[in-house]
Design an enzyme around this catalytic site. Structure first.
Site, PDB file in Angstrom:
ATOM      1  N   ARG A 148     -17.774  -3.199  17.788  1.00 35.26           N
ATOM      2  CA  ARG A 148     -17.015  -4.414  17.460  1.00 35.26           C
ATOM      3  C   ARG A 148     -15.653  -4.437  18.164  1.00 35.26           C
ATOM      4  NH1 ARG A 148     -20.355  -6.463  13.334  1.00 35.26           N
ATOM      5  NH2 ARG A 148     -21.490  -4.807  12.271  1.00 35.26           N
ATOM      6  N   CYS A 208       0.162   5.107   6.901  1.00 36.26           N
ATOM      7  CA  CYS A 208      -0.482   4.880   8.200  1.00 36.26           C
ATOM      8  C   CYS A 208       0.534   4.209   9.159  1.00 36.26           C
ATOM      9  CB  CYS A 208      -1.718   4.009   8.033  1.00 36.26           C
ATOM     10  SG  CYS A 208      -2.813   4.582   6.708  1.00 36.26           S
ATOM     11  N   CYS A 219     -19.515   1.650   8.566  1.00 35.43           N
ATOM     12  CA  CYS A 219     -18.728   1.019   9.615  1.00 35.43           C
ATOM     13  C   CYS A 219     -17.519   1.904   9.826  1.00 35.43           C
ATOM     14  CB  CYS A 219     -18.308  -0.387   9.195  1.00 35.43           C
ATOM     15  SG  CYS A 219     -17.179  -1.175  10.369  1.00 35.43           S
ATOM     16  N   CYS A 275     -16.301  -9.624   5.793  1.00 34.35           N
ATOM     17  CA  CYS A 275     -15.650  -8.344   5.508  1.00 34.35           C
ATOM     18  C   CYS A 275     -14.414  -8.568   4.649  1.00 34.35           C
ATOM     19  CB  CYS A 275     -15.218  -7.662   6.798  1.00 34.35           C
ATOM     20  SG  CYS A 275     -16.524  -7.580   8.011  1.00 34.35           S
ATOM     21  N   CYS A 317       0.370   0.501  10.263  1.00 32.59           N
ATOM     22  CA  CYS A 317      -0.060  -0.555   9.341  1.00 32.59           C
ATOM     23  C   CYS A 317       1.060  -1.404   8.738  1.00 32.59           C
ATOM     24  CB  CYS A 317      -0.902   0.053   8.225  1.00 32.59           C
ATOM     25  SG  CYS A 317      -1.635  -1.240   7.183  1.00 32.59           S
ATOM     26  N   CYS A 341       0.830  -1.213   0.000  1.00 31.63           N
ATOM     27  CA  CYS A 341       0.000   0.000   0.000  1.00 31.63           C
ATOM     28  C   CYS A 341       0.865   1.264   0.000  1.00 31.63           C
ATOM     29  CB  CYS A 341      -0.922  -0.003   1.219  1.00 31.63           C
ATOM     30  SG  CYS A 341      -2.057   1.404   1.238  1.00 31.63           S
ATOM     31  N   CYS A 382     -19.375  -6.667   3.834  1.00 34.35           N
ATOM     32  CA  CYS A 382     -18.724  -5.397   4.159  1.00 34.35           C
ATOM     33  C   CYS A 382     -17.416  -5.356   3.387  1.00 34.35           C
ATOM     34  CB  CYS A 382     -18.463  -5.308   5.655  1.00 34.35           C
ATOM     35  SG  CYS A 382     -17.646  -3.764   6.162  1.00 34.35           S
TER      36      CYS A 382
HETATM   37  N1  SAM Z   1      -6.664   0.315   3.004  1.00 37.10           N
HETATM   38  C1  SAM Z   1      -7.978   0.530   3.487  1.00 37.10           C
HETATM   39  C2  SAM Z   1      -8.043   1.686   4.456  1.00 37.10           C
HETATM   40  O1  SAM Z   1      -7.059   1.985   5.141  1.00 37.10           O
HETATM   41  O2  SAM Z   1      -9.094   2.304   4.529  1.00 37.10           O
HETATM   42  C3  SAM Z   1      -8.605  -0.684   4.145  1.00 37.10           C
HETATM   43  C4  SAM Z   1      -7.784  -1.642   5.004  1.00 37.10           C
HETATM   44  S1  SAM Z   1      -7.086  -0.980   6.530  1.00 37.10           S
HETATM   45  C5  SAM Z   1      -5.952  -2.245   6.971  1.00 37.10           C
HETATM   46  C6  SAM Z   1      -8.458  -1.084   7.694  1.00 37.10           C
HETATM   47  C7  SAM Z   1      -8.222  -0.648   9.116  1.00 37.10           C
HETATM   48  O3  SAM Z   1      -7.466  -1.626   9.840  1.00 37.10           O
HETATM   49  C8  SAM Z   1      -7.444   0.632   9.378  1.00 37.10           C
HETATM   50  O4  SAM Z   1      -8.220   1.778   9.202  1.00 37.10           O
HETATM   51  C9  SAM Z   1      -7.056   0.476  10.831  1.00 37.10           C
HETATM   52  O5  SAM Z   1      -8.029   1.062  11.660  1.00 37.10           O
HETATM   53  C10 SAM Z   1      -7.014  -1.047  11.034  1.00 37.10           C
HETATM   54  N2  SAM Z   1      -5.638  -1.499  11.320  1.00 37.10           N
HETATM   55  C11 SAM Z   1      -4.628  -1.633  10.431  1.00 37.10           C
HETATM   56  N3  SAM Z   1      -3.493  -2.045  11.046  1.00 37.10           N
HETATM   57  C12 SAM Z   1      -3.773  -2.158  12.355  1.00 37.10           C
HETATM   58  C13 SAM Z   1      -3.000  -2.530  13.503  1.00 37.10           C
HETATM   59  N4  SAM Z   1      -1.710  -2.834  13.402  1.00 37.10           N
HETATM   60  N5  SAM Z   1      -3.615  -2.557  14.699  1.00 37.10           N
HETATM   61  C14 SAM Z   1      -4.926  -2.234  14.797  1.00 37.10           C
HETATM   62  N6  SAM Z   1      -5.697  -1.869  13.756  1.00 37.10           N
HETATM   63  C15 SAM Z   1      -5.132  -1.821  12.542  1.00 37.10           C
HETATM   64 FE1  SF4 Z   2      -2.829   1.230   3.337  1.00 38.38          FE
HETATM   65 FE2  SF4 Z   2      -2.742   0.114   5.724  1.00 38.38          FE
HETATM   66 FE3  SF4 Z   2      -3.240   2.713   5.521  1.00 38.38          FE
HETATM   67 FE4  SF4 Z   2      -5.105   0.920   4.699  1.00 38.38          FE
HETATM   68  S1  SF4 Z   2      -4.374   1.232   6.784  1.00 38.38           S
HETATM   69  S2  SF4 Z   2      -4.407   2.783   3.643  1.00 38.38           S
HETATM   70  S3  SF4 Z   2      -3.749  -0.700   3.959  1.00 38.38           S
HETATM   71  S4  SF4 Z   2      -1.327   1.680   4.928  1.00 38.38           S
END
Ligand code: SAM
Ligand code: SF4
Ligand code: DTB
Length: 341
Positions: free
Chosen positions: A282, A78, A210, A118, A81, A74, A150
């Site tokens: 959730r 974030c 959500c 989901c 992530c 990606c 979802c």
């Molecule tokens: N890429 C898309 C986005 O960011 O909208 C969808 C997938 S993203 C992985 C979905 C959510 O997973 C993020 O918004 C975050 O809240 C959660 N998430 C990702 N990594 C995480 C982590 N290490 N611990 C807890 N929640 C996490």
């Molecule tokens: Fe990409 Fe992870 Fe951010 Fe979703 S949460 S936009 S997968 S970096």
């Protein structure tokens, strides 16, 4: 604070009661939210469980299944992530899964008791084309299995939201993640307003929203309360509010964050239940770091949904048999599928 977030806070709304007589408000001040969050824990949990029982059937949780249909690589930054390409986390970039593979997983999840499926993609945003067309097929297929569908695919345009709705998508997950004030320390490649815009598009397309966040990212109590307040002060509350405890992943900027304390998770969930009485709250990421008692306390505080299965998107989740044993011994039953979603 961002303009859109401010305009949500600034809306003049009146409170309206649910059919059960619970007040649903959209004008929470930070002080009010904090006063709830900081109540003695047992008072807070009692209040939350009381409201929970007014709105929902007691002793039931929805079982949801999560699948990463497009993993890793990606472009976003974030800080939490493992799927962000720029961090060396060991997560490999994969292609979008094929439709039959996804539907096989969905069918298996349904047999295991899931009523909601989901699908997550590590995209910054949806792009029109063959990949999005495949996702629409996945949505149709999941719906045909009799489950809520979802998806969480990043940012969306109006027409993409409309096409997802036409394919039958029940809900779209797009988290605010943290408070408007803390957001800039976590993500720089898209703004809070970008997120609000996607959420409004989802809502306008008639898809249920959500939207939740993550705790344990170095935020203050004010940040947690402002996240919950931003969620609750929207014109319509999200139907679903995932509360994630950060899963710290090696290689991400947040790898060394301390584990979220149970009491903090419970306070956040209970406050979410009180602010958004009708939402599914959730208990999402972070259950691997919690013992059974902590998870039960989260359910007592108003969480009424879990992800089951050995993996979330890329990180671990408790064993299926362990989860079923926990629910069984606590006398908690899986929520039946709903026909209206
Ligand atoms: N890429 C898309 C986005 O960011 O909208 C969808 C997938 S993203 C992985 C979905 C959510 O997973 C993020 O918004 C975050 O809240 C959660 N998430 C990702 N990594 C995480 C982590 N290490 N611990 C807890 N929640 C996490
Ligand atoms: Fe990409 Fe992870 Fe951010 Fe979703 S949460 S936009 S997968 S970096
Ligand atoms: C959400 O709020 N939590 C889920 C779901 N929405 C998509 C994702 C949790 C991901 C945890 C980190 C991982 O497994 O990669």
């Amino acid at each position: 604070m961002s303009d859109t977030a401010e305009s949500f806070h600034g809306h003049a709304h009146h409170a309206a009661p649910t059919p059960e007589g619970v007040m649903v408000r959209h004008d929470w001040s930070l002080a009010e939210v904090k006063a709830l969050y900081q109540l003695p824990l047992l008072d807070l949990v009692h209040k939350a469980q009381t409201v929970h029982r007014q709105v929902f059937v007691e002793n039931k949780v929805q079982l949801c299944s999560l699948l990463s249909i497009k993993t890793g690589g990606c472009p976003e930054d974030c800080a939490y992530c493992p799927q962000a390409a720029r961090y060396k986390t060991g997560v490999k970039a994969e292609k979008l899964m094929a439709v039959p593979e996804v539907l096989a997983a969905a069918s298996q999840a349904r047999k295991a008791g899931a009523t909601r499926f989901c699908m997550g993609a590590a995209w910054r945003e949806v792009k029109d084309g063959p990949q999005f067309d495949s996702v629409l097929e996945m949505v149709k297929g999941v719906r045909a299995l009799g489950m809520e569908a979802c998806a969480t695919l990043g940012m969306l345009s109006d027409s993409q939201a409309k096409r997802l709705r036409e394919a039958g998508l029940s809900a779209y997950n797009h988290n605010l993640d943290t408070s408007p004030e803390h957001y800039g320390d976590i993500i720089s490649t898209r703004t809070y307003d970008d997120r609000m815009k996607t959420l409004n598009r989802v809502r306008d397309a008639g898809i249920s929203v959500c939207c939740g966040g993550i705790i344990g990212m170095g935020e203050s109590v004010d940040d947690r309360c402002n996240l919950l307040r931003t969620l609750a002060n929207q014109e319509v509350h999200p139907e679903s509010v995932p509360i994630n405890a950060l899963v710290p992943v090696e290689g991400t900027p947040l790898a060394d964050q301390h584990r979220v304390e149970t009491v903090d998770m419970v306070r956040t969930i209970a406050t979410a239940r009180l602010l958004m009485p009708q939402a599914m709250v959730r208990l999402s990421a972070g259950r691997m770091q919690m013992n059974e008692e902590a998870q039960l306390l989260c359910m007592l505080a108003g969480a009424n949904s879990l992800f089951f299965g050995e993996k979330l998107l890329t990180t671990g989740n408790p064993e299926y048999t362990q989860d079923m044993a926990l629910l069984e011994k606590a006398g908690i039953r899986p929520l039946e599928p709903r026909q209206d979603r």
